[in-house]
Design a protein around this motif. Structure first.
Motif, short mmCIF file in Angstrom:
data_model
loop_
_atom_site.label_atom_id
_atom_site.label_comp_id
_atom_site.label_asym_id
_atom_site.label_seq_id
_atom_site.Cartn_x
_atom_site.Cartn_y
_atom_site.Cartn_z
N LEU A 252 0.61 -3.36 -3.88
CA LEU A 252 0.12 -3.55 -2.85
C LEU A 252 -1.47 -2.67 -2.64
CD1 LEU A 252 3.44 -2.23 -0.51
CD2 LEU A 252 1.98 -4.98 -0.79
N ARG A 253 -0.57 -1.99 -3.48
CA ARG A 253 -3.01 -0.67 -3.59
C ARG A 253 -3.67 -1.13 -4.07
NH1 ARG A 253 -1.34 3.13 -7.62
NH2 ARG A 253 -0.79 2.34 -8.69
N GLU A 254 -3.33 -3.16 -4.60
CA GLU A 254 -4.27 -3.65 -4.70
C GLU A 254 -4.70 -4.58 -3.86
OE1 GLU A 254 -6.16 -3.14 -8.04
OE2 GLU A 254 -5.37 -1.66 -8.39
N SER A 255 -3.76 -4.73 -3.16
CA SER A 255 -4.21 -5.54 -2.26
C SER A 255 -4.43 -5.80 -1.15
CB SER A 255 -2.81 -6.98 -2.01
OG SER A 255 -2.25 -7.15 -3.39
N ILE A 256 -3.78 -4.49 -0.47
CA ILE A 256 -4.39 -4.33 0.80
C ILE A 256 -4.50 -2.42 0.97
CG2 ILE A 256 -2.86 -5.80 2.34
CD1 ILE A 256 -0.22 -3.48 2.75
N ARG B 221 -8.12 -0.71 -7.63
CA ARG B 221 -7.55 0.55 -6.49
C ARG B 221 -6.81 2.00 -7.73
NH1 ARG B 221 -7.20 -2.52 -1.01
NH2 ARG B 221 -8.95 -3.64 -1.10
N TRP B 222 -6.36 1.24 -8.50
CA TRP B 222 -5.29 2.22 -9.26
C TRP B 222 -6.43 3.30 -10.25
CZ3 TRP B 222 -2.34 5.91 -10.80
CH2 TRP B 222 -2.36 6.00 -12.00
N GLU B 223 -7.42 2.87 -10.92
CA GLU B 223 -8.62 3.53 -11.47
C GLU B 223 -9.25 4.15 -10.49
OE1 GLU B 223 -10.83 0.27 -13.62
OE2 GLU B 223 -9.15 -0.36 -14.42
N ALA B 224 -9.61 3.47 -9.85
CA ALA B 224 -10.34 4.16 -8.30
C ALA B 224 -9.65 5.78 -8.05
CB ALA B 224 -10.04 3.52 -7.44
N GLU B 225 -7.58 5.35 -8.05
CA GLU B 225 -7.42 6.29 -7.48
C GLU B 225 -7.06 7.56 -8.81
OE1 GLU B 225 -2.36 6.34 -7.10
OE2 GLU B 225 -3.51 5.06 -6.01
N VAL B 226 -7.36 7.15 -9.76
CA VAL B 226 -7.50 7.95 -11.08
C VAL B 226 -8.79 8.90 -10.86
CG1 VAL B 226 -7.46 8.26 -13.49
CG2 VAL B 226 -5.65 6.68 -12.30
N GLU B 227 -9.77 7.96 -11.18
CA GLU B 227 -10.46 8.83 -10.90
C GLU B 227 -11.11 9.71 -9.23
OE1 GLU B 227 -14.78 9.86 -9.02
OE2 GLU B 227 -13.49 9.00 -8.19
N SER C 293 -1.38 17.13 -8.27
CA SER C 293 -1.42 15.97 -8.21
C SER C 293 -2.15 15.57 -7.19
CB SER C 293 0.88 15.88 -7.41
OG SER C 293 0.46 14.63 -7.46
N ARG C 294 -2.15 14.02 -7.19
CA ARG C 294 -3.04 13.56 -6.27
C ARG C 294 -2.82 11.79 -6.95
NH1 ARG C 294 -3.74 18.15 -4.85
NH2 ARG C 294 -5.24 19.35 -3.67
N GLY C 295 -2.01 11.57 -5.50
CA GLY C 295 -2.01 10.27 -5.58
C GLY C 295 -0.85 9.93 -6.24
N GLU C 296 -0.22 8.80 -6.12
CA GLU C 296 0.70 8.03 -6.52
C GLU C 296 1.95 9.16 -7.13
OE1 GLU C 296 3.20 4.55 -8.79
OE2 GLU C 296 1.33 4.49 -8.59
N LEU C 297 1.41 9.77 -8.63
CA LEU C 297 1.73 10.38 -9.79
C LEU C 297 2.13 12.08 -10.26
CD1 LEU C 297 1.59 8.05 -12.79
CD2 LEU C 297 3.60 7.95 -11.13
N PRO C 298 2.81 12.56 -10.30
CA PRO C 298 3.93 11.81 -10.22
C PRO C 298 4.91 12.19 -8.87
CG PRO C 298 4.29 14.43 -11.00
CD PRO C 298 2.87 13.94 -10.46
N HIS C 299 6.04 11.39 -9.30
CA HIS C 299 6.40 10.86 -7.70
C HIS C 299 7.58 12.08 -7.70
CE1 HIS C 299 6.28 6.63 -8.39
NE2 HIS C 299 5.76 6.85 -9.77
#
Length: 384
Positions: free
Chosen positions: A140-144, A40-46, A68-74
């Motif tokens: 959590l990103r990979e689990s739920i 899911r991290w890889e999907a978020e990068v894409e 910026s899209r997603g977690e980074l930069p905080h």
């Protein structure tokens, strides 16, 4: 914390043997991380590259988008809780495992106001966190899947209409199958949140309540206030007072009318000293035993002022002598080894906060609760 921290060694196909200098918890954490996926991290990068444009030509790491899209930069982006997707259509919340909703209301406050800004404050500092906990060995990103539904439309001048709004909102989320996470708000919301869940149960609902104050008197200043939620919650037919366990009660702010109600109704109170002297593990076991006795589900209500005032300056009724953060977090982790109906975190007042530390503990309690529910197999709640 940049993109490199997500680059795991598992792609090499070889994991070197671990040395013997780790402590037991650290060894578990390091071993567990190698087993966690990065899908899911890889999907978020894409997704970030697709929606936010690939980065400028001078950017070496081609996973970095222009916007910026997603977690980074905080420090960038729109502050939903943990930067989870904002879901404007609340009718779709059942498509997610966890639904975060704010209850920005401080009309039940009897001294310091400001908890109407609690949801904003918690969301803001939650950007500091990633979805991975080292000690828990959970990502959590990979689990739920987590959605942020935004805030309930509360009515500042009318506590009863606000209660109705909160019950409808929490009931909607709970009935959808998503796990509700409620960002308060003062503690008066404990009554309507419980009411919203209880109406969807065929059996009883237990309550585990962390606080320095009993909150069990019938009225305060002639109204239902943040000192009264558990009187009215335990008036609900399927929320018996014998299943209310209150953890951390003490100090000079426990009104005698509330103590009298608890004694008469047979609620359970555990002081900070009780819990520390018997040990957090034994205290958590007792709390679970009481709350789950004949209950179908258990609601977790966490008031930040159960911690010592030094750690939670941003709250309405700070009281010295409360828990240390590590004690509370250990307690929460043990509570979440059993399933929960949902969680509310209340009495976070950012205008009184110092360096956002009260909002930070609120965020940490939620994250640890979710992480331990995942680790114990209670989230996601619906198995594929």
């Amino acid at each position: 914390m940049g993109f490199a921290h997500h680059h795991h060694g598992q792609s090499d196909g070889q994991t070197p043997p671990l040395h013997d200098n780790y402590g037991p918890e650290a060894r578990y954490a390091v071993e567990r991380e190698a087993e966690l996926p990065t899908t899911r991290w890889e999907a978020e990068v894409e997704r970030g590259l697709r929606l936010g444009l690939p980065g400028a030509d001078s950017i070496v790491d081609r996973r970095i988008p222009t916007f910026s899209r997603g977690e980074l930069p905080h420090f960038a982006g729109i502050n939903t809780f943990l930067k989870a997707p904002y879901v404007e259509d609340v009718t779709t919340c059942g498509e997610y495992d966890v639904a975060v909703l704010g209850a920005p209301f401080d009309g039940g406050t009897t001294y310091r106001p400001g908890t109407r800004f609690g949801p904003q404050g918690i969301r803001k500092i939650s950007a500091l966190y990633g979805p991975y906990s080292f000690e828990l060995g959970v990502d959590l990103r990979e689990s739920i899947t987590i959605a942020d539904l935004g805030d309930i439309f509360t009515i500042p001048a009318n506590i009863e209409k606000t209660f109705d709004q909160i019950s409808k909102a929490v009931g909607h989320v709970y009935a959808s199958g998503a796990f509700p996470v409620v960002l308060g708000g003062d503690h008066s919301i404990g009554y309507p949140t419980v009411r919203g869940v209880a109406e969807h149960l065929s059996g009883n609902l237990g309550i585990i309540h962390f606080d320095r104050h009993v909150d069990t008197q019938e009225t305060d200043l002639d109204e239902r206030m943040h000192t009264t939620p558990w009187f009215h919650a335990t008036d609900i037919p399927n929320v018996p007072p014998k299943n209310l366990v209150q953890i951390g009660i003490g100090g000079w702010q426990a009104p005698r009318p509330g103590v009298k109600v608890g004694r008469e109704r047979g609620t359970t109170i555990m002081t900070v000293t009780d819990c520390v002297e018997m040990g957090i593990e034994a205290a958590a076991a007792k709390a679970l035993e009481v709350a789950w006795d004949g209950a179908e589900a258990v609601w977790l209500s966490f008031d930040v002022d159960c911690l010592d005032a030094a750690f939670v300056p941003g709250t309405g009724w700070p009281e010295p002598g409360g828990f240390l953060p590590r004690e509370v977090l250990k307690f929460i982790q043990l509570i979440a080894e059993r399933p929960l109906a949902g969680i509310e975190v209340v009495e976070c007042s950012p205008p009184y906060d110092n360096a956002e530390i009260t909002s930070l503990i609120a965020t940490r309690v939620i994250c640890d609760t979710l992480g331990c529910l995942v680790r114990a197999g209670h989230l996601p709640g619906r198995k594929p």
